[in-house]
Design a protein around this motif. Structure first.
Motif, PDB file in Angstrom:
ATOM      1  N   ALA A   6       0.836  -1.205   0.000  1.00 33.70           N
ATOM      2  CA  ALA A   6       0.000   0.000   0.000  1.00 33.70           C
ATOM      3  C   ALA A   6       0.871   1.255   0.000  1.00 33.70           C
ATOM      4  O   ALA A   6       0.552   2.231  -0.686  1.00 33.70           O
ATOM      5  N   GLU A   7       1.961   1.213   0.746  1.00 32.64           N
ATOM      6  CA  GLU A   7       2.882   2.349   0.795  1.00 32.64           C
ATOM      7  C   GLU A   7       3.449   2.636  -0.599  1.00 32.64           C
ATOM      8  O   GLU A   7       3.522   3.786  -1.037  1.00 32.64           O
ATOM      9  N   GLY A   8       3.828   1.590  -1.318  1.00 34.07           N
ATOM     10  CA  GLY A   8       4.333   1.750  -2.674  1.00 34.07           C
ATOM     11  C   GLY A   8       3.284   2.315  -3.614  1.00 34.07           C
ATOM     12  O   GLY A   8       3.562   3.205  -4.419  1.00 34.07           O
ATOM     13  N   HIS A   9       2.053   1.806  -3.487  1.00 39.62           N
ATOM     14  CA  HIS A   9       0.952   2.316  -4.310  1.00 39.62           C
ATOM     15  C   HIS A   9       0.706   3.795  -4.003  1.00 39.62           C
ATOM     16  O   HIS A   9       0.464   4.590  -4.913  1.00 39.62           O
ATOM     17  N   LEU A  10       0.764   4.154  -2.741  1.00 39.68           N
ATOM     18  CA  LEU A  10       0.504   5.537  -2.346  1.00 39.68           C
ATOM     19  C   LEU A  10       1.573   6.477  -2.910  1.00 39.68           C
ATOM     20  O   LEU A  10       1.255   7.561  -3.402  1.00 39.68           O
ATOM     21  N   ARG A  11       2.833   6.053  -2.857  1.00 40.54           N
ATOM     22  CA  ARG A  11       3.896   6.865  -3.462  1.00 40.54           C
ATOM     23  C   ARG A  11       3.623   7.036  -4.955  1.00 40.54           C
ATOM     24  O   ARG A  11       3.831   8.116  -5.523  1.00 40.54           O
ATOM     25  N   SER A  12       3.163   5.970  -5.587  1.00 36.69           N
ATOM     26  CA  SER A  12       2.832   6.018  -7.006  1.00 36.69           C
ATOM     27  C   SER A  12       1.701   7.015  -7.275  1.00 36.69           C
ATOM     28  O   SER A  12       1.738   7.758  -8.260  1.00 36.69           O
ATOM     29  N   VAL A  13       0.704   7.033  -6.412  1.00 39.87           N
ATOM     30  CA  VAL A  13      -0.421   7.956  -6.574  1.00 39.87           C
ATOM     31  C   VAL A  13       0.064   9.405  -6.504  1.00 39.87           C
ATOM     32  O   VAL A  13      -0.327  10.244  -7.327  1.00 39.87           O
ATOM     33  N   VAL A  14       0.898   9.701  -5.541  1.00 38.46           N
ATOM     34  CA  VAL A  14       1.427  11.064  -5.402  1.00 38.46           C
ATOM     35  C   VAL A  14       2.168  11.463  -6.679  1.00 38.46           C
ATOM     36  O   VAL A  14       1.960  12.555  -7.222  1.00 38.46           O
ATOM     37  N   GLN A  15       2.997  10.563  -7.160  1.00 40.40           N
ATOM     38  CA  GLN A  15       3.756  10.840  -8.384  1.00 40.40           C
ATOM     39  C   GLN A  15       2.813  11.031  -9.579  1.00 40.40           C
ATOM     40  O   GLN A  15       3.026  11.908 -10.418  1.00 40.40           O
TER      41      GLN A  15
ATOM     42  N   ILE B  10      -0.239  12.170  -9.542  1.00 40.56           N
ATOM     43  CA  ILE B  10      -0.892  13.480  -9.429  1.00 40.56           C
ATOM     44  C   ILE B  10       0.098  14.577  -9.806  1.00 40.56           C
ATOM     45  O   ILE B  10      -0.244  15.505 -10.548  1.00 40.56           O
ATOM     46  N   GLU B  11       1.329  14.458  -9.320  1.00 43.27           N
ATOM     47  CA  GLU B  11       2.350  15.474  -9.615  1.00 43.27           C
ATOM     48  C   GLU B  11       2.653  15.572 -11.106  1.00 43.27           C
ATOM     49  O   GLU B  11       2.965  16.648 -11.608  1.00 43.27           O
ATOM     50  N   THR B  12       2.545  14.460 -11.826  1.00 43.83           N
ATOM     51  CA  THR B  12       2.857  14.460 -13.259  1.00 43.83           C
ATOM     52  C   THR B  12       1.619  14.643 -14.140  1.00 43.83           C
ATOM     53  O   THR B  12       1.727  14.589 -15.362  1.00 43.83           O
ATOM     54  N   GLY B  13       0.467  14.831 -13.523  1.00 41.76           N
ATOM     55  CA  GLY B  13      -0.740  15.135 -14.280  1.00 41.76           C
ATOM     56  C   GLY B  13      -1.393  13.951 -14.963  1.00 41.76           C
ATOM     57  O   GLY B  13      -2.032  14.098 -16.002  1.00 41.76           O
ATOM     58  N   ARG B  14      -1.258  12.767 -14.383  1.00 38.11           N
ATOM     59  CA  ARG B  14      -1.903  11.578 -14.966  1.00 38.11           C
ATOM     60  C   ARG B  14      -3.422  11.731 -14.903  1.00 38.11           C
ATOM     61  O   ARG B  14      -3.963  12.431 -14.048  1.00 38.11           O
ATOM     62  N   PRO B  15      -4.141  11.026 -15.778  1.00 42.12           N
ATOM     63  CA  PRO B  15      -5.610  11.115 -15.796  1.00 42.12           C
ATOM     64  C   PRO B  15      -6.230  10.689 -14.457  1.00 42.12           C
ATOM     65  O   PRO B  15      -5.727   9.784 -13.772  1.00 42.12           O
ATOM     66  N   CYS B  16      -7.317  11.338 -14.126  1.00 41.55           N
ATOM     67  CA  CYS B  16      -8.003  11.079 -12.854  1.00 41.55           C
ATOM     68  C   CYS B  16      -8.425   9.618 -12.710  1.00 41.55           C
ATOM     69  O   CYS B  16      -8.399   9.074 -11.606  1.00 41.55           O
TER      70      CYS B  16
END
Length: 93
Positions: A21-30, A32-38
């Motif tokens: 989950a921690e890895g997934h969460l880091r991925s989510v932050v990244q 959002i920061e890079t403007g991936r689709p919602c």
């Protein structure tokens, strides 16, 4: 006062799920920061949420199965049955 570690057989599984989950969460932050689709972000957030919920469920069930049994060992049949039913119904939470 020194506390002794409170370890159960399921703790490594819980840790594994939380690290995932921690890895997934880091991925989510990244993402959002890079403007991936919602939609992509929402899917990853869902994966984080499920991993944490499963870790919590595993931890609580393990506690019910082991810690409560230690305390309830001296209970008589009818009272013991109430605990058994509680443990069964708690799996649906």
């Amino acid at each position: 006062m020194t506390e002794h570690p409170h370890l159960h057989a399921t703790h490594p599984e819980v840790i594994k799920r939380l690290k995932r989950a921690e890895g997934h969460l880091r991925s989510v932050v990244q993402m959002i920061e890079t403007g991936r689709p919602c939609l992509d972000v929402a899917q990853q957030l869902h994966a984080v949420e499920k991993a944490i919920a499963q870790a919590k469920r595993t931890l609580i069930q393990d506690h019910l199965d082991h810690c409560l049994d230690d305390v309830a060992a001296p209970l008589d049949g009818p009272r013991r049955q109430v605990l058994t039913e509680f443990k069964a119904i708690a799996k649906y939470l």
